[in-house]
Scaffold this motif. Structure first.
Motif, PDB file in Angstrom:
ATOM      1  N   SER A 278       0.846  -1.190   0.000  1.00  0.00           N
ATOM      2  CA  SER A 278       0.000   0.000   0.000  1.00  0.00           C
ATOM      3  C   SER A 278       0.879   1.236   0.000  1.00  0.00           C
ATOM      4  O   SER A 278       2.017   1.203   0.454  1.00  0.00           O
ATOM      5  N   GLU A 414     -19.426 -13.266 -12.919  1.00  0.00           N
ATOM      6  CA  GLU A 414     -20.712 -12.733 -12.501  1.00  0.00           C
ATOM      7  C   GLU A 414     -21.788 -13.701 -12.950  1.00  0.00           C
ATOM      8  O   GLU A 414     -21.667 -14.336 -13.979  1.00  0.00           O
TER       9      GLU A 414
ATOM     10  N   MET B   1     -24.665  -7.420 -13.483  1.00  0.00           N
ATOM     11  CA  MET B   1     -24.404  -6.163 -12.746  1.00  0.00           C
ATOM     12  C   MET B   1     -25.161  -6.184 -11.427  1.00  0.00           C
ATOM     13  O   MET B   1     -24.649  -5.818 -10.387  1.00  0.00           O
ATOM     14  N   ALA B   3     -26.076  -8.756  -9.905  1.00  0.00           N
ATOM     15  CA  ALA B   3     -25.467  -9.770  -9.046  1.00  0.00           C
ATOM     16  C   ALA B   3     -24.240  -9.225  -8.342  1.00  0.00           C
ATOM     17  O   ALA B   3     -23.958  -9.535  -7.194  1.00  0.00           O
ATOM     18  N   VAL B   4     -23.518  -8.379  -9.069  1.00  0.00           N
ATOM     19  CA  VAL B   4     -22.317  -7.797  -8.436  1.00  0.00           C
ATOM     20  C   VAL B   4     -22.731  -6.960  -7.250  1.00  0.00           C
ATOM     21  O   VAL B   4     -22.155  -7.020  -6.165  1.00  0.00           O
ATOM     22  N   THR B   7     -23.697  -9.073  -4.444  1.00  0.00           N
ATOM     23  CA  THR B   7     -22.519  -9.601  -3.763  1.00  0.00           C
ATOM     24  C   THR B   7     -21.894  -8.540  -2.894  1.00  0.00           C
ATOM     25  O   THR B   7     -21.536  -8.770  -1.746  1.00  0.00           O
ATOM     26  N   PHE B   8     -21.778  -7.369  -3.492  1.00  0.00           N
ATOM     27  CA  PHE B   8     -21.136  -6.270  -2.775  1.00  0.00           C
ATOM     28  C   PHE B   8     -21.937  -5.950  -1.525  1.00  0.00           C
ATOM     29  O   PHE B   8     -21.390  -5.745  -0.449  1.00  0.00           O
ATOM     30  N   CYS B  10     -23.818  -7.886   0.158  1.00  0.00           N
ATOM     31  CA  CYS B  10     -23.635  -8.939   1.159  1.00  0.00           C
ATOM     32  C   CYS B  10     -22.314  -8.761   1.874  1.00  0.00           C
ATOM     33  O   CYS B  10     -22.230  -8.892   3.096  1.00  0.00           O
ATOM     34  N   ILE B  11     -21.278  -8.432   1.086  1.00  0.00           N
ATOM     35  CA  ILE B  11     -19.958  -8.271   1.692  1.00  0.00           C
ATOM     36  C   ILE B  11     -19.991  -7.103   2.665  1.00  0.00           C
ATOM     37  O   ILE B  11     -19.453  -7.173   3.763  1.00  0.00           O
ATOM     38  N   VAL B  12     -20.657  -6.027   2.250  1.00  0.00           N
ATOM     39  CA  VAL B  12     -20.674  -4.839   3.106  1.00  0.00           C
ATOM     40  C   VAL B  12     -21.353  -5.157   4.417  1.00  0.00           C
ATOM     41  O   VAL B  12     -20.875  -4.786   5.487  1.00  0.00           O
ATOM     42  N   PHE B  14     -21.621  -7.973   5.880  1.00  0.00           N
ATOM     43  CA  PHE B  14     -20.783  -8.853   6.683  1.00  0.00           C
ATOM     44  C   PHE B  14     -19.644  -8.067   7.320  1.00  0.00           C
ATOM     45  O   PHE B  14     -19.330  -8.227   8.482  1.00  0.00           O
ATOM     46  N   LEU B  15     -19.064  -7.178   6.537  1.00  0.00           N
ATOM     47  CA  LEU B  15     -17.901  -6.474   7.046  1.00  0.00           C
ATOM     48  C   LEU B  15     -18.278  -5.508   8.136  1.00  0.00           C
ATOM     49  O   LEU B  15     -17.540  -5.300   9.075  1.00  0.00           O
ATOM     50  N   HIS B  16     -19.416  -4.889   7.968  1.00  0.00           N
ATOM     51  CA  HIS B  16     -19.815  -3.863   8.933  1.00  0.00           C
ATOM     52  C   HIS B  16     -19.905  -4.453  10.327  1.00  0.00           C
ATOM     53  O   HIS B  16     -19.632  -3.790  11.316  1.00  0.00           O
ATOM     54  N   PHE B  19     -15.943  -4.991  11.754  1.00  0.00           N
ATOM     55  CA  PHE B  19     -14.913  -3.967  11.902  1.00  0.00           C
ATOM     56  C   PHE B  19     -15.335  -2.946  12.931  1.00  0.00           C
ATOM     57  O   PHE B  19     -16.364  -2.332  12.806  1.00  0.00           O
ATOM     58  N   VAL B  21     -12.577  -1.441  15.154  1.00  0.00           N
ATOM     59  CA  VAL B  21     -11.430  -0.888  15.873  1.00  0.00           C
ATOM     60  C   VAL B  21     -10.601  -0.025  14.934  1.00  0.00           C
ATOM     61  O   VAL B  21     -10.490  -0.282  13.751  1.00  0.00           O
ATOM     62  N   HIS B  64       6.357  -2.747   2.837  1.00  0.00           N
ATOM     63  CA  HIS B  64       5.208  -3.016   1.978  1.00  0.00           C
ATOM     64  C   HIS B  64       4.152  -1.940   2.110  1.00  0.00           C
ATOM     65  O   HIS B  64       3.367  -1.723   1.208  1.00  0.00           O
ATOM     66  N   HIS B  65       4.107  -1.276   3.259  1.00  0.00           N
ATOM     67  CA  HIS B  65       3.060  -0.276   3.469  1.00  0.00           C
ATOM     68  C   HIS B  65       3.730   1.051   3.782  1.00  0.00           C
ATOM     69  O   HIS B  65       4.186   1.281   4.896  1.00  0.00           O
TER      70      HIS B  65
END
Lengths: 570, 505
Positions: A278, A414, B1, B3-4, B7-8, B10-12, B14-16, B19, B21, B64-65
């Motif tokens: 990054s 997709e 589209m 479906a994307v 998916t997105f 669903c991911i959001v 799950f992530l919410h 996270f 911290v 790396h960062h």
């Protein structure tokens, strides 16, 4: 650059003179011999010695030492790869409550799929114990049940009585390797789901066709997006802040990467290795001018619009700062652009003139990466007291977009719309097992085809140009590649998808290593006509008297034999 | 589209849930400084220093960062297991006798030396790959560096950063110079791209190629080393110093008088400090104001600091660019009271001259003169890198001091291949001759070193009998400040100071 033996030209003149002098002497002595009545036996033996040294020993020795070192390659096996059978064998089990219905489904599906050229599907009925289906409260219970197929490449079609209480669809694809269908589902609907979501046969066919005949066919959309096959990928996440004096971002990027990207990368680890890097870029501008659009909402009743056609121009100024000086792996670039409050909010407009739906301004560049435009919130921008304004970007939103883009770039397809069919939402994992299977399938085919084409063009090149050196390393790579291709095809046929994928990756890498080996470029020995042009002036003056003396030797020996037989007669 | 998006979504969701911290990433700091020093000979010495200090452990994965630290350089340093790195690209020769000592000395051409970490295997191969990667980064032909023109000097170089043990193993050090390398805009542009503000804001906007290269001496430098984060040295930080040294000749630039200003030297005024910088200062050395040519600074400096070092006292006028309220372009100008005044030149403590003696094309000699202006004797370590096409006769080495011949304490001469000095069956193999010795130096009179060599055995395609021969510079070095910025050593004074300067012929 052709490298020549040093001694040749420098000693050429001297050798010629010596050989010429020698041949003259030989001729003189030959004339003297003819004049004298008797030919001395010793002289004949001396001539024989010359013939032996020069023609019998010297000629083969010269031929051997001016030969190019070439390891023998399996040309016939490489040519036979054209007819390699790469159909994928798959076992699909069907489980229904009613055995008759199950058998009918098996027969119907076998019938539908028997014309498939790329797959050899074997459907068979599987009977499960009733207890699994009796007390099921949600589909997640079924997902964790022990009958889920664990072998990579297998599938289970499970009839769930009363699927209507969980979903309105008739077919529901699970997260592991199971497809749940209701009691009213027909074989046709099941085959549709299998064909277009799980097997992706059209995509496979087009991938292979695009590689073997690139002028006739093109890749399909998911193939055009997919990164090329490689052993390792670099992922570079860049945050672009064009005016840090006005807007300061507080964001722990390494931590966000570790929390969000690592799980998906771990699940994709059978496919390839990943290195995540990054960086932050400051004072890099978009280089395009967005249009000002007045509207009722937004900050200050206006927002800025980026048309879809000018989106590719955003990537160009970023490219300068994204290259790596040490790594040769293909790189997926994910960029977050945070405009300052004066230029916010910035939205992307599609070609039709409407804004992108979903509230996320992001776009994907095939085989390169994706860019997200993340606008600072209106609360921060309207707070004029603090300068510079501090803003913590919404990690979830940004990383979610990156994950979706990453899946597309890696080749996870997709899914098209099929009526009354859906998939379970991703909750605990980021990738369904069947998605990984279909990705492995398409990558295996891609790598096998690429390895086959590389080997065939390499063998054609090496057989045509006869003085390219083939050293041991190249020979080993070629043999390894051919072995792996043949083995992978066999494993695919019996349905061992994971081992077939590993073999195909090994074949692809070995074929590439052999083809791009720098030792193939060195033409160490010069072409045949030059070789003869160098050696003929050297040897011809010596050879002429020797060959001419063969006549005398033959005459003398035959004379001796005749005289011996005459003596015997007498 | 759709479906994307599904998916997105669903991911959001799950992530919410997972996270919650936030933590603080590693801190890094960026400082920029500029020193302007009028020299007694009428030249102006300008020295830029851009320092990035990153509080992180010196590991491969740390790079790396990156945030302010340049990622392109970090990747190279991490990948090739580098402990310390020094690169300099120089055009021109630094005249020690008339100009004194620069902040960072550099040999003409390209100079690269690196200390590798203890865990590095196959150092020669890594060194060659490092040189190749750096040549791509800086657009310089450093790829000509390989094991045939690299040295591992034992006495001359010491690691300037933190080391794990006091005895530095010189087998982890590689040093190479390319005296023929030319420095131009092509090198300045990628060098500027490594800065966090990238020549768009701050002092780096003054680095305009047309004015920078119109100088008697210009040198770009990159110095990377690990440093202590605090006084107790419990943790490590990575320090990167990017330096530009310039010597302007005011006779060329001036219109008859000696007045100079930032606009005249760099073509543009300063529009502000780099927003990412913690400190942005301009120092003007006003020591000569008392003794030599008197000049007046405009605007008047807000602060003046005095520094005592090695018995000499210097006065600096300090402008803090961040504290200034700049409207438009900020310019510092110096106005001299008389038209052209040359100051009295006090040569520095140790300076060196080299010249070639002998006549004809068959043989000749090199003489190195070391001048000691100190009140007591000095020990000198002398390093010389001779290319293979100059056969030297070591038995003709003569060192004269005060009229007497002295013997070196340690004379180490190494030939990389087994061939004798006079052989010329080269075909690509190179030999080097290195001499390290420590004579006890008396003062007042210069010591001379004489070495004879052959000229006639040069192969035509390598140098050409009438072609100018580039011989690498010598390195006489006679003890190191711990601080990163230019300001801190100004206010300290110590007994001994390690000094190294490079001379070429």
């Amino acid at each position: 650059m052709v490298k020549q033996p040093e001694s040749t030209y420098s000693r050429l003149g001297g050798m010629q003179f010596i050989e010429g002098w020698f041949s003259f002497l030989w001729w003189i002595s030959g004339q003297w011999f003819l004049l004298s009545a008797q030919i001395d036996a010793n002289r004949i033996f001396a001539a024989v010695a010359y013939v032996v040294v020069l023609i019998v020993i010297g000629l083969p020795l010269w031929w051997k030492t001016t030969e190019v070192y070439r390891v023998s390659l399996p040309y016939s096996r490489i040519a036979a790869l054209d007819n390699l059978d790469v159909t994928q064998g798959m076992n699909i089990s069907i489980s229904t409550l009613d055995t008759a219905r199950g058998d009918k489904l098996v027969a119907d599906l076998n019938d539908i799929f028997k014309t498939s050229k790329w797959f050899q599907l074997t459907f068979f009925a599987l009977s499960l114990e009733k207890k699994y289906l009796a007390s099921v409260h949600s589909l997640e219970d079924l997902e964790n049940a022990p009958f889920q197929p664990r072998k990579v490449g297998e599938l289970l079609l499970l009839e769930v009585p009363g699927l209507a209480r969980f979903t309105a669809n008739h077919v529901l694809v699970g997260l592991k390797r199971t497809v749940y269908f209701s009691s009213e589902t027909t074989a046709v609907k099941l085959s549709e789901v299998l064909e277009s979501w799980l097997l992706q046969e059209k995509s496979l066919r087009q991938t292979v066709a695009a590689m073997t005949a690139p002028t006739e066919t093109d890749q399909d959309q998911s193939g055009r997006r997919r990164m090329p096959a490689a052993e390792e990928y670099d992922i570079m996440i860049t945050v672009v802040n064009p005016e840090p004096e006005k807007l300061q971002l507080n964001w722990d990027l390494p931590k966000a990467v570790q929390v969000y990207l690592e799980p998906l990368l771990h699940e994709l680890s059978p496919v390839a290795r990943y290195t995540v890097k990054s960086q932050w870029l400051y004072f890099v501008t978009l280089n395009v001018q967005p249009k000002l659009v007045a509207d009722s909402s937004g900050y200050g009743r206006k927002h800025y619009a980026l048309a879809e056609d000018i989106l590719p121009q955003i990537i160009t100024p970023l490219e300068k700062k994204l290259a790596s000086h040490v790594s040769r792996n293909p790189c997926l670039n994910f960029v977050v652009y945070v405009p300052p409050c004066e230029a916010a909010p910035l939205h992307i407009y599609r070609r039709q003139g409407v804004r992108v739906k979903g509230g996320v301004d992001a776009f994907l560049s095939p085989r390169w990466g994706g860019i997200v435009i993340h606008n600072p919130s209106s609360l921060i921008c309207h707070n004029t007291s603090v300068q510079p304004k501090e803003y913590s970007p919404d990690t979830v939103a940004v990383m979610g977009v990156f994950l979706a883009q990453f899946r597309l770039l890696m080749g996870i397809p997709e899914l098209e719309e099929i009526s009354r069919a859906d998939r379970l939402p991703l909750s605990v994992v980021s990738l369904g097992d069947w998605e990984l299977d279909s990705l492995l399938r398409v990558r295996t085919m891609e790598q096998l085809t690429s390895a086959r084409l590389t080997l065939q063009s390499l063998s054609q090149l090496l057989s045509e140009i006869s003085n390219i050196v083939i050293n041991d390393a190249v020979g080993d790579s070629v043999y390894r590649a051919v072995d792996c291709v043949e083995r992978a095809a066999k494993l695919l046929k019996i349905g061992q998808l994971d081992r077939a994928f590993n073999d195909s990756k090994e074949a692809f890498l070995s074929a590439e290593a052999a083809f791009t080996d720098p030792s193939l470029l060195a033409l160490l020995y010069f072409p045949d006509d030059q070789k003869y042009a160098v050696y003929i002036p050297l040897f011809l003056p010596v050879m002429i008297p020797v060959i001419l003396s063969l006549k005398n030797i033959y005459a003398w020996f035959s004379g001796r034999i005749n005289s011996k037989s005459k003596l015997k007669e007498d | 589209m759709k479906a994307v998006l599904n998916t997105f979504a669903c991911i959001v969701l799950f992530l919410h849930s997972s996270f919650c911290v936030t933590s603080v990433p590693s801190k890094d700091y960026f400082d920029e400084e500029l020193l302007l020093k009028p020299l007694p000979s009428g030249h102006i010495y300008a020295y830029f220093q851009f320092t990035t200090v990153w509080d992180v452990e010196f590991e491969v994965t740390s790079f790396h960062h990156c945030h302010l630290f340049p990622r392109a350089l970090g990747e190279i340093v991490g990948h090739y297991n580098v402990q310390e790195l020094h690169i300099s690209l120089t055009g021109g020769l630094w005249r020690h006798e008339t100009w004194g000592y620069p902040v960072h000395d550099a040999a003409p051409g390209a100079e690269l030396w690196a200390w590798f970490k203890e865990s590095t295997t196959s150092i020669d191969k890594t060194w060659k790959e490092l040189a190749g990667a750096l040549s791509g980064l800086l657009c310089a032909s450093l790829n000509f560096i390989d094991s045939s023109n690299s040295l591992s000097p034992e006495f001359t170089f010491r690691p300037t950063g933190i080391v794990s043990s006091p005895a530095a193993n010189s087998s982890y050090l590689r040093y190479a110079t390319l005296p023929r390398e030319i420095v131009c805009t092509e090198n300045l542009t990628p060098w500027k791209k490594l800065l966090p503000c990238d020549a768009k804001k701050g002092l780096s906007t003054l680095l305009n190629a047309g004015h920078i290269h119109n100088t008697n001496y210009h040198s770009l430098g990159l110095h990377l080393r690990p440093v202590c984060r605090d006084v107790g040295c419990s943790q490590m930080s990575v320090e990167l110093r990017q330096t530009v040294s310039l010597v302007y000749d005011m006779v060329i630039l001036g219109n008859g008088n000696q007045d100079w200003s930032i606009k005249k030297l760099f073509g543009i005024g300063l529009s502000g400090a780099c927003p990412l910088a913690t400190m942005s200062n301009i120092y003007i050395d006003t020591t000569l104001n008392e003794t030599g040519a008197h000049f007046q600074l405009s605007p008047t400096p807000p602060a003046i600091i005095t520094s005592t070092r090695g018995g000499y006292e210097s006065k600096f006028a300090v402008y803090d660019v961040k504290a200034l309220d700049i409207d438009g372009m900020f310019n510092i100008a110096a106005f001299y009271s008389s038209s052209r005044v040359y100051g009295v030149n006090l040569p520095p403590v140790l300076y060196t001259n080299r010249y070639i003696i002998g006549y004809g094309q068959e043989r000749g000699g090199i003489v190195t003169k070391l001048h000691n202006g100190h009140w007591k004797a000095l020990d000198v370590v002398y390093l010389e890198n001779i290319p293979w096409f100059m056969p030297l006769y070591l038995h003709t080495l003569k060192i004269l001091a005060n009229g007497q011949e002295i013997k070196p304490l340690i004379l180490m001469d190494m030939t990389l291949t087994g061939q004798t000095i006079n052989s010329y069956a080269y075909d690509g193999m190179l030999k080097e001759l290195r001499k390290h010795f420590k004579p006890v130096r008396p003062h007042k009179n210069p010591a001379e070193m004489l070495l004879q060599h052959d000229k006639a055995t040069h192969k035509f395609e390598d140098s050409g009998s009438h072609h100018k021969i580039w011989v690498d510079g010598v390195n006489p070095s006679t003890l190191q400040p711990q601080s990163s910025t230019f300001r801190s050593p100004l206010v300290s004074s110590r007994q001994g100071c390690y000094m190294q300067h490079k001379v070429s012929d």
